[in-house]
Design an enzyme around this catalytic site. Structure first.
Site, PDB file in Angstrom:
ATOM      1  N   ASP A  18      45.649  43.716  39.867  1.00  0.00           N
ATOM      2  CA  ASP A  18      45.598  42.315  39.162  1.00  0.00           C
ATOM      3  C   ASP A  18      44.289  42.409  38.477  1.00  0.00           C
ATOM      4  O   ASP A  18      44.015  41.275  37.741  1.00  0.00           O
ATOM      5  CB  ASP A  18      45.397  41.284  40.255  1.00  0.00           C
TER       6      ASP A  18
HETATM    7  C1  GLC Z   1      41.973  37.955  42.516  1.00  0.00           C
HETATM    8  C2  GLC Z   1      41.663  38.861  43.664  1.00  0.00           C
HETATM    9  C3  GLC Z   1      42.728  39.965  43.670  1.00  0.00           C
HETATM   10  C4  GLC Z   1      44.072  39.467  43.642  1.00  0.00           C
HETATM   11  C5  GLC Z   1      44.301  38.284  42.539  1.00  0.00           C
HETATM   12  C6  GLC Z   1      45.583  37.784  42.351  1.00  0.00           C
HETATM   13  O1  GLC Z   1      41.763  38.607  41.341  1.00  0.00           O
HETATM   14  O2  GLC Z   1      40.525  39.345  43.638  1.00  0.00           O
HETATM   15  O3  GLC Z   1      42.464  40.932  44.713  1.00  0.00           O
HETATM   16  O4  GLC Z   1      45.234  40.306  43.658  1.00  0.00           O
HETATM   17  O5  GLC Z   1      43.575  37.271  42.588  1.00  0.00           O
HETATM   18  O6  GLC Z   1      45.609  36.531  41.938  1.00  0.00           O
HETATM   19  C1  GLC Z   2      46.584  41.635  45.981  1.00  0.00           C
HETATM   20  C2  GLC Z   2      47.765  40.843  45.062  1.00  0.00           C
HETATM   21  C3  GLC Z   2      48.701  42.146  44.696  1.00  0.00           C
HETATM   22  C4  GLC Z   2      48.056  43.192  43.978  1.00  0.00           C
HETATM   23  C5  GLC Z   2      46.700  43.480  44.600  1.00  0.00           C
HETATM   24  C6  GLC Z   2      45.503  44.424  43.783  1.00  0.00           C
HETATM   25  O1  GLC Z   2      46.728  42.010  47.007  1.00  0.00           O
HETATM   26  O2  GLC Z   2      48.510  40.138  46.181  1.00  0.00           O
HETATM   27  O3  GLC Z   2      49.851  41.325  44.038  1.00  0.00           O
HETATM   28  O4  GLC Z   2      48.745  44.161  43.696  1.00  0.00           O
HETATM   29  O5  GLC Z   2      45.899  42.272  45.111  1.00  0.00           O
HETATM   30  O6  GLC Z   2      45.027  43.661  42.731  1.00  0.00           O
END
Ligand code: GLC
Ligand code: GLC
Length: 817
Positions: A487
């Site tokens: 993400d």
């Molecule tokens: C934030 C977190 C990340 C997560 C994302 C989802 O960026 O740091 O880990 O996956 O939110 O919305």
């Molecule tokens: C968090 C989010 C997931 C994402 C991950 C890596 O766990 O929930 O959707 O893949 O972060 O960013």
């Protein structure tokens, strides 16, 4: 240092010291009513949706960390002193303390000045309520004159609004107190047809429903005015902060025990029968009263508790292992499976790190969660698949998240995460392999929840696959969109404005930045879809998927191989990310795991080479970090990943979720020793002995462990709600122990440490129970050479599906490799 121990026999974790480094929590409820409870009775409850139907209030990010919960106070009426039998909130030094977190229940016991107390909290199956079963025993030589006070703070339903909109909320609160039951009915007068109730099995000496009266001005939960003076105020909330507190007086003879039950619940009335009498403003209690009466009766509570235990016996009985490793055994047999239930139910919405306000259920998250859940309650997995796919866009793309209450895609976040659609293919494949229920593919499912847009689920899978074909970039790799699995790799964002969301800000047209990770995922999903198509006799379709996957594989070889590992992505300038030419972020974990799991590089040694690079550059004794070197500064072209300090989260943290991808990859190249070693590094039970460093619960996985660039290397964060739960469960059960579901049967293909002499798995699968004994007399790491079913040798390593039999099927597998 340890703060407790496992009691595997009772399937409990026993915390023996209340001041754990962080609150160590558990989940109550596994259907529609949920609660989160810490080892000191902190936490909150909600019905279905942690944001929109919050029953009790909780203040996050507090000091102390965990304030607000299901509190009880005991008061010695002769001495005037009072304490919390769960330690918080008074934090009185207890003579004895023990918290047992079990499967769907938590029991907190303590002793103070020879008064023993024990409270068991749980949610009965099929009900929308929780029970606190409280027992108190007098171990003194004299009669003890005690007062018991309960305390919860009602949330005014929408947790977001509740925490921010005070100009309104301080004036809306309403309650009713009828037959000694406290009913919380804020907004019931207008558009809500639901209310909460809090009841006690004993005759009351008093009650309070107005928080500030109960506590008194300038006081907190550690010394409420009502408790201190030993008498409730009988306050009736109107506006301000509705609260629930019962006061019970208990006189206990020496040795005497008393049981008192509290019931906190949620109830809905039909819209046209909200009031009784109909033209009044009084809640119609006709249908709720019998429920309350039922659970204020100890016999029914005991029966409900037993049912819950049988429920978990049954669920956990589906897969049990006895291996030489105690940590693997207890995680597989108990805790990891249990955590998979929590992630299935909550996705990433409600924990002590997820506020339950911001995020609904993630499309990619929930699909992956199925991998660890589908064997437990396939019917619910089926329902989830259909709900998720109904939020899919006509383009094949997906809403990134949806709200569980409305089951609608979340417009605030929208779509454009280009990996999303492929997880649906993998989720459905897992369901088909577990159940053999091919009818799901013919279910008519809407797109974007639009009536009339129904297409068979199978068509959704096709569109998922085609979505990528229609979105490739300059190298022929898939365009990344807002982000892929990571993400925080936001290659089209280019944000220089503080506070802007990295996930929803797009300053580039998105036609350049590409993801090698999605390429790998596409190949994997393509092969899976081909297998499904073939089973449906759609041979041309299967050929097409395989041809496209092969084409993508070629592109990966051409533009996604960096010499010793797979490239991660290409940025908006067409420059590689995760390559030796980069200054920072030269090698990433995700593309190694995903490409190898897709089968790329298995034949020509590239997979082994990539795994050697992972071992050399990314592996630490606490797990495998996400990338190296960590980003030392903010890179506008990379987005959120470089916003974290080095070693945390996606910036070179040990993001546990994708460690299993490397572990599976290691099993695919036959390296059982290394696969198991990597698994053990992140296994919370194996980390129990370093509790002071790890800090999170030793019975569940955390999203992250700080990487080697962080000052707190080895410290876990964000426990419970993480894709790590499903992926590690899937990895250990199906790839290390190797009892793997397949379309036509159960494959037996363990890849284990050479030193393991044998292990046994009991697996219920499509109506039969298989008892599979794997023997490894020659110290191999893989390779089943002999498979005996009820004493008869069969060819290959797949146990074919058979009509259900009453007797377990005995299987013997010998590794000779
Ligand atoms: C934030 C977190 C990340 C997560 C994302 C989802 O960026 O740091 O880990 O996956 O939110 O919305
Ligand atoms: C968090 C989010 C997931 C994402 C991950 C890596 O766990 O929930 O959707 O893949 O972060 O960013």
């Amino acid at each position: 240092m340890r703060y407790g121990h496992f009691d595997d026999q009772r399937r409990e974790y026993v915390i023996t010291q209340p001041n754990t480094p962080l609150p160590w929590i558990n989940y109550l409820g596994c259907e529609a009513y949920f609660g989160i409870i810490s080892n000191t009775a902190g936490g909150y409850s909600f019905y279905r949706d942690a944001r929109l139907r919050r029953l009790t209030r909780y203040r996050y990010n507090n000091a102390p960390f965990d304030v607000g919960g299901r509190y009880l106070y005991l008061r010695d009426n002769d001495r005037g002193e009072f304490w919390s039998p769960s330690w918080q909130p008074t934090r009185t030094k207890l003579d004895k303390y023990e918290c047992r977190h079990g499967m769907g229940y938590t029991t907190i016991s303590s002793s103070y000045s020879k008064i023993e107390a024990q409270t068991t909290y749980f949610v009965p199956l099929g009900e929308t309520l929780e029970i606190w079963k409280f027992q108190v025993t007098n171990r003194r030589k004299k009669t003890a004159k005690l007062s018991l006070f309960s305390s919860i703070e009602f949330c005014l339903w929408d947790a977001q609004d509740d925490a921010t909109n005070f100009q309104r909320n301080f004036s809306t609160g309403q309650v009713e107190i009828v037959d000694e039951v406290i009913y919380h009915k804020t907004e019931y007068r207008e558009r809500r047809n639901h209310f909460a109730y809090f009841a006690c099995s004993e005759k009351l000496a008093g009650f309070d429903t107005q928080r500030d009266t109960f506590l008194g001005a300038y006081r907190s939960w550690d010394n409420p005015a009502a408790v201190e003076r030993g008498k409730s105020f009988n306050s009736v909330a109107h506006g301000w902060a509705p609260h629930g507190s019962h006061h019970v007086k208990i006189n206990l003879k020496p040795g005497e025990t008393k049981e008192i039950i509290f019931v906190l619940g949620y109830h809905e009335n039909p819209v046209d029968r909200k009031f009784d009498p109909p033209n009044s403003q009084t809640i119609n209690k006709q249908t709720v009263k019998p429920v309350i009466a039922k659970y204020l009766d100890g016999k029914n509570v005991t029966a409900a508790f037993e049912r819950l235990q049988h429920y978990w016996d049954d669920l956990l009985g589906i897969y049990q292992v006895q291996s030489p490793d105690i940590h693997a055994n207890r995680m597989v047999n108990i805790w990891n499976a249990y955590q998979c239930m929590a992630t299935f139910n909550m996705s990433r919405s409600a924990s002590f790190y997820e506020s339950g306000i911001g995020r609904g259920l993630g499309f990619r998250d929930s699909n992956q969660d199925l991998l660890g859940f589908v064997h437990m309650v396939p019917a619910r997995a089926r329902e989830r698949i259909l709900d998720l796919s109904a939020t899919q866009l006509k383009t094949g793309g997906a809403f990134h998240q949806y709200q569980p209450l409305t089951k609608r895609g979340n417009n605030d976040i929208g779509s454009g995460f280009n990996d999303d659609p492929h997880w649906l293919i993998l989720g459905v494949a897992a369901y088909l392999k577990e159940t053999g229920d091919w009818s799901i593919l013919d279910e008519p499912v809407q797109f974007e929840n639009e009536p009339g847009s129904e297409q068979p689920l199978y068509e959704h899978l096709r569109r998922s696959f085609n979505y990528t074909l229609e979105r490739t970039g300059p190298h022929g790799l898939p365009l990344i969109g807002r982000a892929d699995w990571n993400d925080c790799l936001n290659l089209n964002c280019f944000s220089d404005t503080p506070g802007q969301s990295f996930q929803t800000t797009t300053n580039k047209d998105g036609t350049v930045a590409e993801s090698v990770f999605i390429a790998g995922l596409f190949v994997m999903a393509g092969k899976e879809l081909a297998a499904i198509a073939k089973k449906r006799k759609l041979n041309q379709e299967a050929e097409r998927c395989l041809a496209e996957a092969a084409k993508m594989e070629k592109v990966i070889y051409q533009h996604g191989w960096d010499g010793a590992w797979f490239v991660r992505a290409y940025d908006d300038f067409g420059k590689p990310i995760g390559s030796k030419v980069c200054e920072e972020g030269k090698i990433f974990i995700e593309s190694q795991g995903m490409c190898i799991m897709a089968g790329i590089g298995l034949k020509d040694g590239k997979a082994k080479q990539a795994l050697a690079s992972v071992n050399k550059h990314l592996a630490t004794k606490h797990g495998i970090v996400l990338q190296q070197p960590a980003f030392t500064k903010y890179h506008i072209s990379l987005g959120e990943i470089s916003s974290y300090p080095p070693g945390y989260k996606e910036n070179a943290g040990i993001f546990c979720h994708n460690n299993p991808w490397i572990i599976i990859s290691e099993t695919m190249v036959g390296n059982g020793d290394r696969a198991f070693d990597y698994y053990t590094r992140i296994n919370p039970s194996a980390r129990e002995k370093i509790g002071d460093m790890h800090r999170c619960e030793p019975y569940v996985f955390a999203q992250m462990i700080a990487g080697k660039d962080a000052p707190t290397h080895g410290e876990a964060k964000n426990s419970w709600l993480t894709g790590t739960a499903a992926w590690t469960y899937f990895t250990v059960t199906q790839w290390i122990l190797g009892i793997r579901t397949d379309y036509d049967g159960l494959r037996v293909d363990p890849v284990i440490p050479a030193k393991w002499k044998s292990f046994t798995v009991t697996r219920r699968f499509r109506g039969n129970t298989y008892v599979i004994e794997v023997r490894n007399p020659k110290g191999k790491q893989r390779g089943v050479k002999k498979l005996l079913v009820n004493g008869k040798e069969i060819a290959g390593n797949v146990l074919p599906v058979r009509p259900p039999q009453s007797k377990p099927i005995q299987v013997e597998a010998v590794l000779e490799g």
